[in-house]
Design a protein around this motif. Structure first.
Motif, PDB file in Angstrom:
ATOM      1  N   ARG A   1     -31.471 -24.246 -28.001  1.00 29.56           N
ATOM      2  CA  ARG A   1     -32.553 -24.970 -28.654  1.00 29.56           C
ATOM      3  C   ARG A   1     -33.807 -24.114 -28.739  1.00 29.56           C
ATOM      4  O   ARG A   1     -33.998 -23.224 -27.925  1.00 29.56           O
ATOM      5  CB  ARG A   1     -32.905 -26.227 -27.843  1.00 29.56           C
ATOM      6  CG  ARG A   1     -31.747 -27.159 -27.658  1.00 29.56           C
ATOM      7  CD  ARG A   1     -32.049 -28.204 -26.582  1.00 29.56           C
ATOM      8  NE  ARG A   1     -30.955 -29.126 -26.458  1.00 29.56           N
ATOM      9  CZ  ARG A   1     -30.861 -30.275 -27.114  1.00 29.56           C
ATOM     10  NH1 ARG A   1     -31.826 -30.646 -27.901  1.00 29.56           N
ATOM     11  NH2 ARG A   1     -29.807 -31.040 -26.970  1.00 29.56           N
ATOM     12  N   VAL A   2     -34.646 -24.467 -29.694  1.00 25.05           N
ATOM     13  CA  VAL A   2     -35.991 -23.922 -29.757  1.00 25.05           C
ATOM     14  C   VAL A   2     -36.920 -25.127 -29.791  1.00 25.05           C
ATOM     15  O   VAL A   2     -36.795 -25.995 -30.653  1.00 25.05           O
ATOM     16  CB  VAL A   2     -36.212 -22.968 -30.954  1.00 25.05           C
ATOM     17  CG1 VAL A   2     -35.894 -23.615 -32.296  1.00 25.05           C
ATOM     18  CG2 VAL A   2     -37.629 -22.414 -30.933  1.00 25.05           C
ATOM     19  N   ARG A   3     -37.796 -25.197 -28.816  1.00 28.15           N
ATOM     20  CA  ARG A   3     -38.688 -26.352 -28.645  1.00 28.15           C
ATOM     21  C   ARG A   3     -37.914 -27.666 -28.768  1.00 28.15           C
ATOM     22  O   ARG A   3     -38.305 -28.573 -29.487  1.00 28.15           O
ATOM     23  CB  ARG A   3     -39.839 -26.289 -29.635  1.00 28.15           C
ATOM     24  CG  ARG A   3     -40.709 -25.061 -29.432  1.00 28.15           C
ATOM     25  CD  ARG A   3     -42.161 -25.392 -29.375  1.00 28.15           C
ATOM     26  NE  ARG A   3     -42.947 -24.179 -29.209  1.00 28.15           N
ATOM     27  CZ  ARG A   3     -43.998 -23.870 -29.964  1.00 28.15           C
ATOM     28  NH1 ARG A   3     -44.397 -24.683 -30.915  1.00 28.15           N
ATOM     29  NH2 ARG A   3     -44.654 -22.766 -29.729  1.00 28.15           N
ATOM     30  N   ASP A   4     -36.840 -27.728 -28.060  1.00 29.40           N
ATOM     31  CA  ASP A   4     -35.975 -28.901 -27.935  1.00 29.40           C
ATOM     32  C   ASP A   4     -35.239 -29.295 -29.220  1.00 29.40           C
ATOM     33  O   ASP A   4     -34.698 -30.376 -29.321  1.00 29.40           O
ATOM     34  CB  ASP A   4     -36.733 -30.097 -27.359  1.00 29.40           C
ATOM     35  CG  ASP A   4     -35.804 -30.998 -26.568  1.00 29.40           C
ATOM     36  OD1 ASP A   4     -34.851 -30.479 -25.949  1.00 29.40           O
ATOM     37  OD2 ASP A   4     -36.005 -32.220 -26.591  1.00 29.40           O
ATOM     38  N   LYS A   5     -35.210 -28.415 -30.204  1.00 27.53           N
ATOM     39  CA  LYS A   5     -34.437 -28.660 -31.423  1.00 27.53           C
ATOM     40  C   LYS A   5     -33.204 -27.762 -31.395  1.00 27.53           C
ATOM     41  O   LYS A   5     -33.333 -26.533 -31.385  1.00 27.53           O
ATOM     42  CB  LYS A   5     -35.262 -28.353 -32.664  1.00 27.53           C
ATOM     43  CG  LYS A   5     -36.424 -29.285 -32.873  1.00 27.53           C
ATOM     44  CD  LYS A   5     -37.155 -28.907 -34.130  1.00 27.53           C
ATOM     45  CE  LYS A   5     -38.309 -29.840 -34.395  1.00 27.53           C
ATOM     46  NZ  LYS A   5     -39.007 -29.455 -35.618  1.00 27.53           N
TER      47      LYS A   5
ATOM     48  N   ARG B   1     -26.982 -24.634 -37.340  1.00 22.44           N
ATOM     49  CA  ARG B   1     -27.911 -25.268 -38.267  1.00 22.44           C
ATOM     50  C   ARG B   1     -28.265 -24.253 -39.357  1.00 22.44           C
ATOM     51  O   ARG B   1     -28.417 -23.064 -39.075  1.00 22.44           O
ATOM     52  CB  ARG B   1     -29.162 -25.688 -37.502  1.00 22.44           C
ATOM     53  CG  ARG B   1     -30.144 -26.484 -38.282  1.00 22.44           C
ATOM     54  CD  ARG B   1     -29.571 -27.853 -38.663  1.00 22.44           C
ATOM     55  NE  ARG B   1     -30.492 -28.527 -39.542  1.00 22.44           N
ATOM     56  CZ  ARG B   1     -31.236 -29.553 -39.186  1.00 22.44           C
ATOM     57  NH1 ARG B   1     -31.164 -30.033 -37.962  1.00 22.44           N
ATOM     58  NH2 ARG B   1     -32.065 -30.098 -40.043  1.00 22.44           N
ATOM     59  N   VAL B   2     -28.369 -24.706 -40.591  1.00 21.11           N
ATOM     60  CA  VAL B   2     -28.777 -23.848 -41.705  1.00 21.11           C
ATOM     61  C   VAL B   2     -30.032 -24.429 -42.339  1.00 21.11           C
ATOM     62  O   VAL B   2     -30.400 -25.578 -42.084  1.00 21.11           O
ATOM     63  CB  VAL B   2     -27.645 -23.676 -42.744  1.00 21.11           C
ATOM     64  CG1 VAL B   2     -26.466 -22.936 -42.128  1.00 21.11           C
ATOM     65  CG2 VAL B   2     -27.202 -25.001 -43.336  1.00 21.11           C
ATOM     66  N   ALA B   3     -30.682 -23.637 -43.173  1.00 23.72           N
ATOM     67  CA  ALA B   3     -31.968 -24.045 -43.742  1.00 23.72           C
ATOM     68  C   ALA B   3     -31.862 -25.284 -44.625  1.00 23.72           C
ATOM     69  O   ALA B   3     -32.733 -26.152 -44.591  1.00 23.72           O
ATOM     70  CB  ALA B   3     -32.578 -22.884 -44.526  1.00 23.72           C
TER      71      ALA B   3
ATOM     72  N   ILE C   1     -27.137 -16.748 -36.326  1.00 20.16           N
ATOM     73  CA  ILE C   1     -27.873 -17.378 -35.223  1.00 20.16           C
ATOM     74  C   ILE C   1     -29.373 -17.239 -35.435  1.00 20.16           C
ATOM     75  O   ILE C   1     -30.132 -18.195 -35.231  1.00 20.16           O
ATOM     76  CB  ILE C   1     -27.438 -16.794 -33.859  1.00 20.16           C
ATOM     77  CG1 ILE C   1     -26.000 -17.217 -33.545  1.00 20.16           C
ATOM     78  CG2 ILE C   1     -28.399 -17.231 -32.752  1.00 20.16           C
ATOM     79  CD1 ILE C   1     -25.413 -16.582 -32.288  1.00 20.16           C
ATOM     80  N   THR C   2     -29.817 -16.086 -35.875  1.00 19.19           N
ATOM     81  CA  THR C   2     -31.243 -15.876 -36.138  1.00 19.19           C
ATOM     82  C   THR C   2     -31.723 -16.789 -37.262  1.00 19.19           C
ATOM     83  O   THR C   2     -32.783 -17.422 -37.158  1.00 19.19           O
ATOM     84  CB  THR C   2     -31.529 -14.402 -36.467  1.00 19.19           C
ATOM     85  OG1 THR C   2     -31.076 -13.594 -35.376  1.00 19.19           O
ATOM     86  CG2 THR C   2     -33.009 -14.159 -36.704  1.00 19.19           C
ATOM     87  N   ASP C   3     -30.947 -16.906 -38.327  1.00 24.52           N
ATOM     88  CA  ASP C   3     -31.310 -17.808 -39.424  1.00 24.52           C
ATOM     89  C   ASP C   3     -31.350 -19.264 -38.951  1.00 24.52           C
ATOM     90  O   ASP C   3     -32.207 -20.037 -39.383  1.00 24.52           O
ATOM     91  CB  ASP C   3     -30.340 -17.663 -40.592  1.00 24.52           C
ATOM     92  CG  ASP C   3     -30.514 -16.352 -41.352  1.00 24.52           C
ATOM     93  OD1 ASP C   3     -31.519 -15.641 -41.123  1.00 24.52           O
ATOM     94  OD2 ASP C   3     -29.629 -16.037 -42.177  1.00 24.52           O
TER      95      ASP C   3
ATOM     96  N   ARG D   1     -35.021 -24.023 -37.432  1.00 22.91           N
ATOM     97  CA  ARG D   1     -35.456 -25.056 -36.487  1.00 22.91           C
ATOM     98  C   ARG D   1     -36.778 -24.755 -35.782  1.00 22.91           C
ATOM     99  O   ARG D   1     -37.409 -25.663 -35.252  1.00 22.91           O
ATOM    100  CB  ARG D   1     -34.370 -25.263 -35.427  1.00 22.91           C
ATOM    101  CG  ARG D   1     -33.041 -25.670 -36.002  1.00 22.91           C
ATOM    102  CD  ARG D   1     -33.090 -27.005 -36.697  1.00 22.91           C
ATOM    103  NE  ARG D   1     -33.008 -28.053 -35.685  1.00 22.91           N
ATOM    104  CZ  ARG D   1     -33.342 -29.313 -35.869  1.00 22.91           C
ATOM    105  NH1 ARG D   1     -33.781 -29.715 -37.017  1.00 22.91           N
ATOM    106  NH2 ARG D   1     -33.231 -30.182 -34.898  1.00 22.91           N
ATOM    107  N   ALA D   2     -37.189 -23.502 -35.756  1.00 23.53           N
ATOM    108  CA  ALA D   2     -38.413 -23.130 -35.043  1.00 23.53           C
ATOM    109  C   ALA D   2     -39.647 -23.666 -35.775  1.00 23.53           C
ATOM    110  O   ALA D   2     -39.655 -23.751 -37.014  1.00 23.53           O
ATOM    111  CB  ALA D   2     -38.508 -21.608 -34.930  1.00 23.53           C
ATOM    112  N   PRO D   3     -40.684 -24.006 -35.026  1.00 20.23           N
ATOM    113  CA  PRO D   3     -41.942 -24.389 -35.672  1.00 20.23           C
ATOM    114  C   PRO D   3     -42.449 -23.243 -36.557  1.00 20.23           C
ATOM    115  O   PRO D   3     -42.218 -22.070 -36.255  1.00 20.23           O
ATOM    116  CB  PRO D   3     -42.893 -24.632 -34.495  1.00 20.23           C
ATOM    117  CG  PRO D   3     -41.997 -24.902 -33.332  1.00 20.23           C
ATOM    118  CD  PRO D   3     -40.757 -24.093 -33.576  1.00 20.23           C
TER     119      PRO D   3
END
Length: 134
Positions: free
Chosen positions: A30-34, A62-64, A108-110, A115-117
Motif C-alpha cells: 500500500r501507499v498511504r493505506d491504498k 492497480r492500473v491508472a 508495480i511502479t505504475d 494510487r499515490a497522492p
C-alpha cells in the motif's frame, strides 16, 4: 520468473510503501493505506469463469484507468489477465512466472503512481529524472 521476494523488494522501494496483509491474510502493498499490488489467487467464481485456470502465482495490480487495463490485456494475454470480478475496475492480474523483471518493475511502479497522492507522486517523479549539467 519473478517471485514474491521480487514484488516485495520493488514495492517497498517506493516512497511510503508498506506491506500489510489483505483482508484474507495474503500479502498486499500500500501507499498511504491504498493498495497498489497484492497477492490474488483465483477463487471458485474466477475458475468457473476462466474455464482453464492459469497455473502459478498471480499478482493483483492497480492500473491508472480502464484504458490502461485494456491495453495491457491486449498487449500480452500470456502475462496479463482478468476475471469478471474485476469488470469495471482498474486492475489486472499478472502471472508472475511469465513477466520479465524489468516489466515487473514498470507495472508495480505504475500501480504505485496510480494510487499515490499527487504531491508524493510528483516528488518521486522529480527525484527519478536525471539531473542535467548546468
Amino acid at each position: 520468473m519473478a517471485s514474491w521476494d521480487d514484488v516485495r523488494r520493488i514495492a517497498l522501494a517506493l516512497p511510503e510503501a508498506t506491506e500489510r496483509a489483505s483482508y484474507d491474510g495474503l500479502p498486499a502493498w500500500r501507499v498511504r493505506d491504498k493498495p497498489f499490488v497484492w497477492e490474488r489467487p483465483l477463487r471458485r467464481p474466477d475458475l468457473d469463469a476462466l474455464g482453464a485456470a492459469p497455473d502459478g502465482p498471480l499478482l493483483g495490480v492497480r492500473v491508472a484507468d480502464l484504458g490502461v487495463k485494456e491495453a495491457l490485456l491486449a498487449d500480452d494475454p500470456s502475462v496479463y489477465l482478468t476475471t469478471p470480478h474485476f469488470d469495471g475496475y482498474p486492475a489486472v492480474l499478472v502471472r508472475l512466472d511469465r513477466i520479465s523483471p524489468s516489466e515487473l518493475v514498470e507495472v508495480i511502479t505504475d500501480a504505485w503512481y496510480a494510487r499515490a497522492p499527487k504531491r508524493l507522486a510528483a516528488a518521486h517523479r522529480a527525484d527519478q529524472e536525471p539531473t542535467r549539467p548546468g
